[in-house]
Design an enzyme around this catalytic site. Sequence first.
Site, PDB file in Angstrom:
ATOM      1  N   ARG A 519       0.919  -1.136  -0.107  1.00 50.02           N
ATOM      2  CA  ARG A 519      -0.031  -0.033  -0.118  1.00 50.02           C
ATOM      3  C   ARG A 519       0.871   1.405   0.102  1.00 50.02           C
ATOM      4  NH1 ARG A 519      -5.505  -0.936   2.173  1.00 50.02           N
ATOM      5  NH2 ARG A 519      -5.826  -3.065   1.879  1.00 50.02           N
ATOM      6  N   GLY A 520       0.705   2.028  -1.017  1.00 49.33           N
ATOM      7  CA  GLY A 520       1.327   3.393  -1.052  1.00 49.33           C
ATOM      8  C   GLY A 520       0.580   4.674  -1.087  1.00 49.33           C
ATOM      9  N   GLY A 523      -2.973   4.800  -2.859  1.00 50.19           N
ATOM     10  CA  GLY A 523      -3.408   3.485  -3.564  1.00 50.19           C
ATOM     11  C   GLY A 523      -2.670   2.226  -3.078  1.00 50.19           C
ATOM     12  N   VAL A 525      -1.342  -1.546  -4.183  1.00 46.75           N
ATOM     13  CA  VAL A 525      -0.415  -2.238  -5.283  1.00 46.75           C
ATOM     14  C   VAL A 525      -0.749  -3.752  -5.298  1.00 46.75           C
ATOM     15  CG1 VAL A 525       1.803  -2.439  -6.275  1.00 46.75           C
ATOM     16  CG2 VAL A 525       1.313  -0.393  -4.696  1.00 46.75           C
ATOM     17  N   ASP A 631       9.247  12.273  -0.266  1.00 43.83           N
ATOM     18  CA  ASP A 631       8.951  11.104   0.762  1.00 43.83           C
ATOM     19  C   ASP A 631       9.962  10.139   0.304  1.00 43.83           C
ATOM     20  OD1 ASP A 631       7.280  10.287   2.468  1.00 43.83           O
ATOM     21  OD2 ASP A 631       5.818   9.313   1.223  1.00 43.83           O
TER      22      ASP A 631
END
Length: 802
Positions: A519-520, A523, A525, A631
């Site tokens: 999870r990024g 969204g 993945v 980030d």
Amino acid sequence: MQMIFPSMLFSLLILLFHFQYSSSSFSLYVEKPEDVIVSSPKGTFTAGFYPVGENAYSFAIWFTQKLNNKNNVTVVWMANRDQPVNGKCSTLSLLKNGNLVLTDAGQFIVWSTNTNSSKPLDLFLLDTGNLILKEHNTSSAILWQSFDFPTDTLLPDQSFTGYMKLVSSKSYYNCSSGSYKLVFDNDNLLRLFYDIPQESSVYWPDPLLLDWQDARSTYNSSRIATLNRLGNFSSSDDFSFKTSDYGEELQRRLTLDFDGNVRVYSRKHEQEKWSVSGQFHQQPCQIHGICGPNSTCSYDPRIGRKCLCLPGYSIINNQDWSQGCKPSFQFSCNKKNSSFKFLPHVEFYNYDYGFHKNYTYKQCKHLCLRLCECIAFQFRYVKNKGFYNCYPKMRLLNGRRSTKFKGSLFLRLPKNNVALSHAHDRLVCSRNNGVKQLGRSYINAKENESVKFMLWFASGLGGIEVLCLFLVGWVLFKNRKQSSVDNHGYVLAAATGFRKFSYSELKKATKGFSQEIGRGAGGIVYKGVLSDTRVVAIKRLHDANQGESEFLAEVSIIGRLNHMNLIGMWGYCAEGKHRLLVYEYMKNGTLADNLFTNELDSGKRYNIAIGTAKCLAYLHEECLEWILHCDIKPQNILLDSDYRPKISDFGLSKLLNRDDLDNSNFSRIRGTRGYMAPEWIFNMQITSKVDVYSYGVVLLEIITGKSPTIGIQIKDGEELCHERLVTWVREKRRKGLEVGYWVEQIVDPNLGSNYDVKRMETLANVALDCVAEEKDVRPTMSQVVERLLTHEHMIIDGLLNE
Ligand SMILES: *[C@@H]1O[C@H](CO)[C@@H](O)[C@H](O)[C@H]1NC(C)=O
Ligand SMILES: *[C@@H]1O[C@H](CO)[C@@H](O)[C@H](O)[C@H]1NC(C)=O
Ligand SMILES: *[C@@H]1O[C@H](CO)[C@@H](O)[C@H](O)[C@H]1NC(C)=O
Ligand SMILES: *[C@@H]1O[C@H](CO)[C@@H](O)[C@H](O)[C@H]1NC(C)=O
Ligand SMILES: *[C@@H]1O[C@H](CO)[C@@H](O)[C@H](O)[C@H]1NC(C)=O
Ligand SMILES: *[C@@H]1O[C@H](CO)[C@@H](O)[C@H](O)[C@H]1NC(C)=O
Ligand SMILES: *[C@@H]1O[C@H](CO)[C@@H](O)[C@H](O)[C@H]1NC(C)=O
Ligand SMILES: *[C@@H]1O[C@H](CO)[C@@H](O)[C@H](O)[C@H]1NC(C)=O
Ligand SMILES: *[C@@H]1O[C@H](CO)[C@@H](O)[C@H](O)[C@H]1NC(C)=O
């Protein structure tokens, strides 16, 4: 202007001209575009006046068929490339004395075949592309033929002999003679030369190779080379190669392109675009003169060729790298005022002030300092001898930077200038520079979005290498009418292999989004397998409304970036509410997944540190746009099957123009706690130094195996306060320096003693500098790379002990 009357197009046309009573027996007039000679019997080629500039024409032979009916025809021969004629009153005439002459503006003869004959003559064009002048008698010999005087192109079965040369064009847009030549040299070898008034050098075959190493023979003096119809190029010096499509009867041509490489092009149908099916030179940076004096060339198959000024030098003409760079400092002969900057893997070919065997670094340096004209020296280890050679340089030409080159350059700079890093000169991609805008298409984007970008296409006659770092992207404009998405996809696919996917395609690839792998930002993945069996990571954005801006930002930024240590994006999907991104799949997951396992030995950790730094340096300083990641954290550093790092997730990044440095308009805090620079918290100006800070924290994690906020257990197992990793390491160093060792105290215990202390110390020192509270104290990413690499090379080269 090179229009051809359709009725004449494929008709047989042999012009016969008999010796009559006038002074000329036949003429073509520049004012009449229909005045052309079409080859027989198939009409493959056309000869006539071809526009080479405004009101400037050359008598030329070209492939009759226009590409896509839009682009220009492919010219294979020119009579007067360096002396175009006027668009008025210029003629090509066959005189009654047998001479074929090209007259400029009715007055000056700019070109002629120098033939003479009192017999009737025939001038005709064969379907091989050969223009022939001979007597009107089938059994008589050819008086003159264009095949004997090639310009930059050889056609199949055209013999290239010792009397001929191919000369490149100046640029994609300028057909006049350029600087590259293909000739049979005095020793019977076929060679490519870079030839300008100030310099003449051979760059193919590799001048460092001996003839026999290149399997060439100097003994055959017939000096002849041909490309046959099936795609076999062979030369009497035993050089030969087969095209990748060897064996088929295709349309072919061999051209010495303006960038100095010889390429064979082929196509099946006349309407098809040419594709490159073979080339002489595989290493474009070894072509001399590409990047001018005082600059280096580097090559990455994915982004093409790139020039960079040496540190302390700046570009002379930002539309033309071949002019090179000039020093931006005053050169001083004073020994005391000189120092040397270490540039690993940088080679400058030729122009040495002698060659000094078995020199130490000190000897070489002193030799250079004694010479006023010495502006640098090349220092190179000779493996089989076990010593170094020293090459003082008076001029810095033909520079390249390649990790394959094992030597180094030491550049002489005034003492106060050594800290200079590369100036960020870059080429303005102008039309005059062999860079052509081929396609620009639009897709239907939702309102409120206006992320623009352009598809620039390396025309480069095949688009293999380019003269400047290239943007590959496209234009997304708001509120555009629906256009052909297929066409769009095609244009991109042709450029990068990047394409648009349909939602159903991706649904199928992920088996209905069943295998979540992460999870990024914005969204989830999923792992997927495309129909062509490529394994991919597909990121599906949460919220179409809010996600769209992130989506477009991500697509636009990543689509135009290319770096070995940057995650590759293969496509996207924008359908209804669905927004998906298709990335290459990284077998080993993220750095975060691996940090606390035993998978990462010290070598892997070191390589991850360097790879990540290189990628950030690229994002900050080398790409066309100035890009902050904002980030950086272990979750965003992916590892491929060899544990090489690739940075991912640009969802939070922001594109800044360099000029916008002062008014950066970040509206909300970005980043992840623990990795965020103080500027974010104190609401100060945001610069690339925020990424440097985050990188420093990641580096500390890599070294220590501890997360950025470590709980310190004080009493009875009760966690009383959180301490920052940064403070902890800083404190260890302060105290450790007193006792003489400290790195050992912070290194991840999982590593045991399997690491190099010096190396770790370099890493730790760099990391601590990166996390300095004051942003101006932090190094730039390229300085980080340099510090990490310099240390590495000094070890390898044994220079650290000098
Ligand atoms: C091509 O280059 C030559 C030499 O630099 C220059 O003289 C000529 O004007 C150029 N021609 C065109 C059409 O730009
Ligand atoms: C290409 O064709 C256009 C129109 O036919 C012409 O104006 C232009 O000069 C041509 N370009 C070259 C490089 O010949
Ligand atoms: C034509 O060429 C021949 C030999 O090349 C020469 O002997 C003769 O004088 C020439 N005639 C004219 C009219 O130039
Ligand atoms: C053609 O050339 C040959 C040899 O040069 C000659 O014998 C013959 O008479 C010529 N024919 C004509 C029609 O001129
Ligand atoms: C290509 O031509 C060379 C020279 O004629 C010959 O030696 C070689 O075998 C040819 N290669 C092929 C694949 O036909
Ligand atoms: C020289 O090269 C030509 C063309 O490749 C070939 O036909 C000829 O046999 C060669 N001669 C020798 C002595 O090898
Ligand atoms: C390259 O650098 C040298 C020394 O710094 C300088 O003398 C020379 O003029 C430069 N070349 C060009 C083309 O500016
Ligand atoms: C060294 O060179 C710099 C730059 O050219 C100059 O400003 C400085 O005065 C020089 N110092 C000495 C000691 O020559
Ligand atoms: C290189 O130079 C050193 C010192 O001058 C000498 O001892 C050594 O034998 C030399 N090495 C070779 C291979 O000549």
